[in-house]
Design a protein around this motif. Structure first.
Motif: not given
Length: 122
Positions: A2-4, A60-61, A63
């Protein structure tokens, strides 16, 4: 996996939009290289609210936050450091470039950014 979840202050969204529409020349130069997954295939957002701050660019990928520091940052070292440390608590890496360097050596900035990303990919 899951995405943080990265918290943000929704009240910052209008300001982020305003900043996107009034970018500095250096931000525009860098954005022209980062947008539409042009840079190494990664998706970057600009003027992205994170926590109680707005960062210049965010992937995002990876971070990864990229900040372009202009003259408004000249006497804000402690404030910038505190802000950066807060953002890093979310597992985000922050890379900073001086505004003048982006203007005068964009290719060098992109090479350094490519190296930094290759380190994050490891």
């Amino acid at each position: 996996m899951s995405k943080k979840i990265i918290p943000y202050n929704p009240k910052l969204v209008p300001l982020a939009r305003k900043l996107r529409n009034n970018s500095t020349f250096s931000e525009v130069l860098l954005w022209m290289k980062l947008r539409n997954k042009q840079f190494l295939g990664y998706d970057f957002d600009r003027q992205k609210p994170i926590d109680n701050h707005i960062v210049d660019f965010f992937c995002r990928e990876l971070m990864l936050v990229i900040e372009v520091d202009g003259s408004s940052h000249d006497f804000k070292y402690e404030e910038d450091l505190s802000r950066q440390q807060r953002i890093e608590r979310f597992g985000i890496t922050v890379i900073r470039f001086e505004d003048i360097r982006v203007k005068n050596d964009l290719n060098g900035v992109l090479r350094e950014l490519q190296w930094q990303i290759s380190e994050l990919e490891k």
